[in-house]
Design an enzyme around this catalytic site. Structure first.
Site: not given
Length: 540
Positions: A177, A17
């Protein structure tokens, strides 16, 4: 423009991420850390390829309460931004605080306590518009609409300055997302991940004349995905962030996984990759070659990639712990001590590392390549304990090395005694495997008295080594001048994310541990087990 070669991943091992920002010639990157402390590691680079850890945004345990954080919980999907002389990191603490913001005047820290933001969802991102307005973007449901949500906030206090509005549902992929907002040539670009962070992962792009929308999808979506590139050794690409290198080039950092040969399994975790961003005449852009990237790439890097060795021996500097070490949920100084005089990790006997909560006598560092070794010498109390059947303290002890995914998935090699031990009972060497809810010692041997290097201190010593490749973790030992001997092995596939019984997002780490309890003669030493000569070496 000169292109330079580089190798992916640029931050190998469990570093998922990624988010990136630039300040002058310097680039800063942050990644998810989940339940591991210190957390939210911040890296620095001047060429986008060679990244050095410089701080942790979660560096005081008081910033977040992880006492009850289970495996793959904790801190999700941070974003790093720089505005008006300050660095901001947004993150979701799924085990407590929720969405929040940390700040620092320098990327080297210290970082502030988190301030919560009353906006739901996960994967928060900050965008500062030209007039300084701070937009806060998440994956969230708003008034029954799922997808990407946006608000205006005070980035210092976290207070909302506008209602939270739904702005985009994505292209139809599941779980839209990881949103990021950008502004290029007067237009607002919204980039997000869809499909889940597994093998259907993809990155999609939209743009609008207003940050609030309506958003038009890129005609060539997805702009990054390996969902159909099944023969590519890199999979699961997505969760990207974009940075301008200051020379007119855009770059993307994003997560991906390196799979084991011939199967869709990965044990190293989601790693950080880098790719040039290509813009077309209409202003749309894609990542890599039409959304496809590789292990070997090239592009107009800000500087030439330097040779970098993954070989590691921990540094021992008073007051400055080696940044590669990490711990589950927090650090307990009564269980772990870094001896800077003797260059050793000293441990007390702590809780079983299969316990799903609490703190352990366990120090870990990430596995960053398939072909690697982790080794250490353990010194343990061969003569200084007392057997007392009535004390309740002799629960058996273990001290050794672990290939650790989480409390439910790890392979260990160790010296041990089980149950109440007589002072003349032999120590044994063992290899154990924990998979799901099953745990067993799968190989063991008595440690011959002649091999116990016992000195006046009553300590004995054994060297342990874990060798890894794409098929096996091999567990070896030596003592008393003998050569390395294999004691057991475990399938690499047994420590892969795809085989866990719950959603998991991390990767394998190597570490040293001590668990159990002994009743000592006289006063019990603070840290009866010592690990020296810790080393990690890659062979690929």
């Amino acid at each position: 423009m000169k292109t330079l070669p580089y190798r992916n991943p640029v931050v190998p091992g469990f570093h998922p991420d990624p988010s990136v920002c630039r300040v002058g010639p310097d680039f800063y990157l942050v990644v998810s850390s989940f339940e591991f402390f210190p957390g939210l590691p911040v890296f620095h680079s001047t060429n986008l390829v060679n990244w050095e850890p410089i701080s942790f945004a979660w560096h005081r345990e008081s910033q977040f309460d992880m006492a009850g954080a289970g495996a793959s919980r904790g801190l999700f999907a941070p974003t790093i931004r720089f505005h008006a002389g300050e660095f901001f990191i947004t993150v979701t603490d799924v085990s407590g605080t929720g969405n929040c913001i940390l700040r620092s005047g320098t990327p080297y820290g210290p970082w502030s306590d988190p301030v919560p933001v009353a906006q739901g969802g996960i994967d928060p991102s900050l965008f500062f518009d030209d007039d300084g307005t701070a937009f806060f973007c998440t994956n969230a449901e708003v008034d029954g609409s799922t997808g990407i949500a946006l608000s205006v906030i005070n980035p210092v206090t976290g207070a909302l300055r506008s209602p939270v509005r739904h702005i985009c549902a994505g292209t139809g992929g599941r779980w839209p997302e990881a949103p990021h907002l950008y502004k290029f040539d007067g237009l607002y670009y919204l980039m997000l991940a869809e499909g889940g962070t597994e093998y259907g992962h993809m990155e999609t792009l939209f743009r609008s004349e207003s940050p609030w929308g309506p958003y038009t999808p890129c005609p060539t979506n997805p702009v990054l995905s390996h969902r159909d590139a099944v023969s590519n050794p890199v999979q699961c690409t997505g969760h990207a962030d974009i940075v301008d290198d200051g020379a007119g080039n855009l770059w993307a950092v994003f997560l991906g996984v390196r799979t084991l040969p011939g199967v869709l399994l990965h044990n190293l975790g989601r790693e950080t990759f880098l790719s040039p961003v290509v813009q077309d005449a209409a202003g749309w852009f894609s990542i890599g070659n039409g959304g496809i990237v590789g292990l070997e790439m090239e592009g107009p890097l800000p500087g030439e990639a330097r040779p970098y060795t993954r070989d590691w021996k921990p540094s021992y500097i008073e007051g400055k712990r080696d940044p590669h070490w990490c711990f589950v949920r927090g650090f307990d100084a009564s269980l772990i001590h870094f001896d800077c005089t003797d260059a050793a990790v000293r441990l007390a006997f702590g809780p079983d590392i299969s316990t799903p909560s609490g703190l352990y006598a366990l120090a870990l560092r990430r596995q960053e390549g398939f072909l690697c070794e982790f080794s250490a010498r353990v010194e343990f109390p061969a003569r200084i304990y007392a057997a007392d059947e009535n004390s309740g303290k002799n629960s058996g002890v273990r001290a050794g090395l672990t290939a650790y995914y989480n409390d439910s998935y790890h392979y260990d090699i160790f010296v041990y005694r089980d149950g109440v031990c007589g002072t003349n009972d032999p120590w044994r060497l063992g290899v154990s495997k924990r998979i799901h809810d099953m745990e067993a010692v799968v190989a063991s041997v008595d440690l011959p008295e002649s091999l116990l290097q016992v000195g006046g201190s009553g300590l004995a010593a054994v060297d342990f080594r874990i060798r890894s490749d794409t098929e096996w973790y091999v567990f070896e030992w030596k003592a008393g001048g003998t050569g390395w001997a294999e004691l057991g092995r475990g399938k690499t596939a047994g420590l892969c994310t795809e085989g866990t019984y719950h959603m998991s997002f991390t990767g394998v780490l190597f570490g040293v541990f001590a668990s159990g309890c002994l009743n000592f003669f006289g006063s019990e030493p603070d840290y009866p087990v010592s690990f020296s000569d810790c080393a990690y070496t890659e062979r690929d």
